[in-house]
Design a protein around this motif. Structure first.
Motif, PDB file in Angstrom:
ATOM      1  N   ARG A 234       0.866  -1.182   0.000  1.00  0.00           N
ATOM      2  CA  ARG A 234       0.000   0.000   0.000  1.00  0.00           C
ATOM      3  C   ARG A 234       0.902   1.231   0.000  1.00  0.00           C
ATOM      4  N   THR A 235       0.809   2.030  -1.053  1.00  0.00           N
ATOM      5  CA  THR A 235       1.653   3.216  -1.209  1.00  0.00           C
ATOM      6  C   THR A 235       0.778   4.466  -1.268  1.00  0.00           C
ATOM      7  N   ASP A 236       1.413   5.612  -1.281  1.00  0.00           N
ATOM      8  CA  ASP A 236       0.665   6.866  -1.440  1.00  0.00           C
ATOM      9  C   ASP A 236      -0.063   6.896  -2.780  1.00  0.00           C
ATOM     10  N   ALA A 237       0.469   6.171  -3.770  1.00  0.00           N
ATOM     11  CA  ALA A 237      -0.137   6.120  -5.105  1.00  0.00           C
ATOM     12  C   ALA A 237      -1.177   5.000  -5.223  1.00  0.00           C
ATOM     13  N   GLY A 238      -1.439   4.298  -4.142  1.00  0.00           N
ATOM     14  CA  GLY A 238      -2.389   3.187  -4.168  1.00  0.00           C
ATOM     15  C   GLY A 238      -1.672   1.867  -3.980  1.00  0.00           C
ATOM     16  N   TRP A 239      -2.359   0.780  -4.221  1.00  0.00           N
ATOM     17  CA  TRP A 239      -1.804  -0.560  -4.061  1.00  0.00           C
ATOM     18  C   TRP A 239      -0.938  -0.918  -5.260  1.00  0.00           C
ATOM     19  N   LYS A 240       0.251  -1.471  -5.001  1.00  0.00           N
ATOM     20  CA  LYS A 240       1.175  -1.899  -6.051  1.00  0.00           C
ATOM     21  C   LYS A 240       1.650  -3.319  -5.759  1.00  0.00           C
ATOM     22  N   ILE A 241       1.800  -4.094  -6.809  1.00  0.00           N
ATOM     23  CA  ILE A 241       2.337  -5.448  -6.683  1.00  0.00           C
ATOM     24  C   ILE A 241       3.858  -5.354  -6.699  1.00  0.00           C
ATOM     25  N   THR A 242       4.493  -5.938  -5.675  1.00  0.00           N
ATOM     26  CA  THR A 242       5.953  -5.890  -5.580  1.00  0.00           C
ATOM     27  C   THR A 242       6.613  -7.243  -5.854  1.00  0.00           C
ATOM     28  N   ARG A 243       5.897  -8.335  -5.602  1.00  0.00           N
ATOM     29  CA  ARG A 243       6.428  -9.681  -5.832  1.00  0.00           C
ATOM     30  C   ARG A 243       5.298 -10.564  -6.330  1.00  0.00           C
ATOM     31  N   VAL A 244       5.637 -11.441  -7.282  1.00  0.00           N
ATOM     32  CA  VAL A 244       4.691 -12.443  -7.770  1.00  0.00           C
ATOM     33  C   VAL A 244       5.422 -13.773  -7.843  1.00  0.00           C
ATOM     34  N   LEU A 245       4.798 -14.809  -7.326  1.00  0.00           N
ATOM     35  CA  LEU A 245       5.290 -16.169  -7.485  1.00  0.00           C
ATOM     36  C   LEU A 245       4.200 -16.951  -8.200  1.00  0.00           C
ATOM     37  N   SER A 246       4.551 -17.574  -9.294  1.00  0.00           N
ATOM     38  CA  SER A 246       3.615 -18.408 -10.051  1.00  0.00           C
ATOM     39  C   SER A 246       4.263 -19.783 -10.157  1.00  0.00           C
ATOM     40  N   TYR A 247       3.613 -20.790  -9.582  1.00  0.00           N
ATOM     41  CA  TYR A 247       4.270 -22.077  -9.401  1.00  0.00           C
ATOM     42  C   TYR A 247       3.266 -23.221  -9.397  1.00  0.00           C
ATOM     43  N   GLY A 248       3.789 -24.418  -9.426  1.00  0.00           N
ATOM     44  CA  GLY A 248       2.923 -25.597  -9.400  1.00  0.00           C
ATOM     45  C   GLY A 248       2.130 -25.759 -10.679  1.00  0.00           C
ATOM     46  N   HIS A 249       2.700 -25.340 -11.798  1.00  0.00           N
ATOM     47  CA  HIS A 249       1.999 -25.449 -13.084  1.00  0.00           C
ATOM     48  C   HIS A 249       1.741 -26.920 -13.408  1.00  0.00           C
ATOM     49  N   ARG A 250       0.501 -27.190 -13.798  1.00  0.00           N
ATOM     50  CA  ARG A 250       0.084 -28.565 -14.070  1.00  0.00           C
ATOM     51  C   ARG A 250      -1.095 -28.556 -15.021  1.00  0.00           C
ATOM     52  N   ALA A 251      -1.429 -29.725 -15.525  1.00  0.00           N
ATOM     53  CA  ALA A 251      -2.604 -29.850 -16.409  1.00  0.00           C
ATOM     54  C   ALA A 251      -3.849 -29.515 -15.591  1.00  0.00           C
ATOM     55  N   SER A 252      -4.806 -28.917 -16.259  1.00  0.00           N
ATOM     56  CA  SER A 252      -6.033 -28.485 -15.609  1.00  0.00           C
ATOM     57  C   SER A 252      -7.221 -29.284 -16.112  1.00  0.00           C
ATOM     58  N   PRO A 253      -8.129 -29.674 -15.201  1.00  0.00           N
ATOM     59  CA  PRO A 253      -9.376 -30.241 -15.685  1.00  0.00           C
ATOM     60  C   PRO A 253     -10.160 -29.163 -16.439  1.00  0.00           C
ATOM     61  N   ALA A 254     -11.088 -29.555 -17.259  1.00  0.00           N
ATOM     62  CA  ALA A 254     -11.881 -28.596 -18.043  1.00  0.00           C
ATOM     63  C   ALA A 254     -12.592 -27.627 -17.110  1.00  0.00           C
ATOM     64  N   SER A 255     -12.611 -26.357 -17.491  1.00  0.00           N
ATOM     65  CA  SER A 255     -13.337 -25.361 -16.727  1.00  0.00           C
ATOM     66  C   SER A 255     -14.832 -25.502 -17.036  1.00  0.00           C
ATOM     67  N   PRO A 256     -15.693 -24.946 -16.180  1.00  0.00           N
ATOM     68  CA  PRO A 256     -17.117 -24.974 -16.483  1.00  0.00           C
ATOM     69  C   PRO A 256     -17.436 -24.335 -17.822  1.00  0.00           C
ATOM     70  N   ASN A 257     -16.702 -23.260 -18.182  1.00  0.00           N
ATOM     71  CA  ASN A 257     -16.923 -22.591 -19.471  1.00  0.00           C
ATOM     72  C   ASN A 257     -16.564 -23.518 -20.623  1.00  0.00           C
ATOM     73  N   GLU A 258     -15.455 -24.254 -20.458  1.00  0.00           N
ATOM     74  CA  GLU A 258     -14.985 -25.135 -21.521  1.00  0.00           C
ATOM     75  C   GLU A 258     -15.865 -26.346 -21.665  1.00  0.00           C
ATOM     76  N   ALA A 259     -16.368 -26.865 -20.547  1.00  0.00           N
ATOM     77  CA  ALA A 259     -17.187 -28.079 -20.575  1.00  0.00           C
ATOM     78  C   ALA A 259     -18.474 -27.870 -21.379  1.00  0.00           C
ATOM     79  N   SER A 260     -18.935 -26.619 -21.411  1.00  0.00           N
ATOM     80  CA  SER A 260     -20.186 -26.341 -22.126  1.00  0.00           C
ATOM     81  C   SER A 260     -19.972 -26.134 -23.626  1.00  0.00           C
ATOM     82  N   LYS A 261     -18.720 -26.159 -24.091  1.00  0.00           N
ATOM     83  CA  LYS A 261     -18.427 -25.916 -25.519  1.00  0.00           C
ATOM     84  C   LYS A 261     -18.511 -27.189 -26.327  1.00  0.00           C
TER      85      LYS A 261
END
Length: 166
Positions: A139-166
């Motif tokens: 939280r800064t004077d200019a508002g909320w800012k993202i300072t760190r991102v961790l993206s991990y555990g990438h794996r195959a995904s089951p079909a999403s509800p949106n995809e299942a209806s296609k």
């Protein structure tokens, strides 16, 4: 005995009030961060439009660190956005897994956001990738800012509800 119960109840009242206030503050913080997450990825999902890429940029600190288990590390916003533009914009969109976001306050700094999300191919709508993420918000004077991102555990995904209806 009644006097003792009164004294105990009276002495505990400030703690109950403080706990209630902390819970309300935590709920408000979680709502704020969840809304910001939604805004960040609304812009990400439309970042093929240069205006939306700039909007996406605005959520990140200039010195953001982005750790990706498959892609490696970027050490600043310019490099992170170059990767986003090159690999994601127009190719993938992101969907948060409903109910997966958890937010923790960081005293005198901001918040930690944890969750899971999936990425869907823009051309086909197929959602084949699932991953976990951790985002550190300041939280800064200019508002909320993202300072760190961790993206991990990438794996195959089951079909999403949106995809299942296609």
């Amino acid at each position: 005995m009644k006097v003792l119960l009164f004294v105990v109840a009276f002495a505990a009242a400030p703690f109950a009030s403080a706990a209630s206030q902390a819970a309300e503050a935590s709920d408000t913080l979680a709502q704020t961060i969840t809304q910001l997450d939604s805004e960040v990825f609304d812009a990400f999902n439309r970042c093929a439009d240069p205006t939306q890429l700039q909007r996406h940029r605005s959520f990140f600190s200039e010195f953001v660190e982005f750790y990706h288990d498959n892609g490696g590390v970027t050490w600043n916003r310019a490099d992170m956005l170059a990767n986003t533009k090159k690999y994601a914009c127009g190719n993938y969109t992101r969907e948060v897994i409903p109910g997966s976001i958890i937010v923790y306050p960081i005293k005198d700094f901001g918040a930690i956001e944890l969750g899971s999300h999936r990425f869907c191919q823009t051309a086909t709508g197929k959602c084949e990738g699932l991953a976990d993420f951790t985002t550190v918000w300041q939280r800064t004077d200019a508002g909320w800012k993202i300072t760190r991102v961790l993206s991990y555990g990438h794996r195959a995904s089951p079909a999403s509800p949106n995809e299942a209806s296609k």
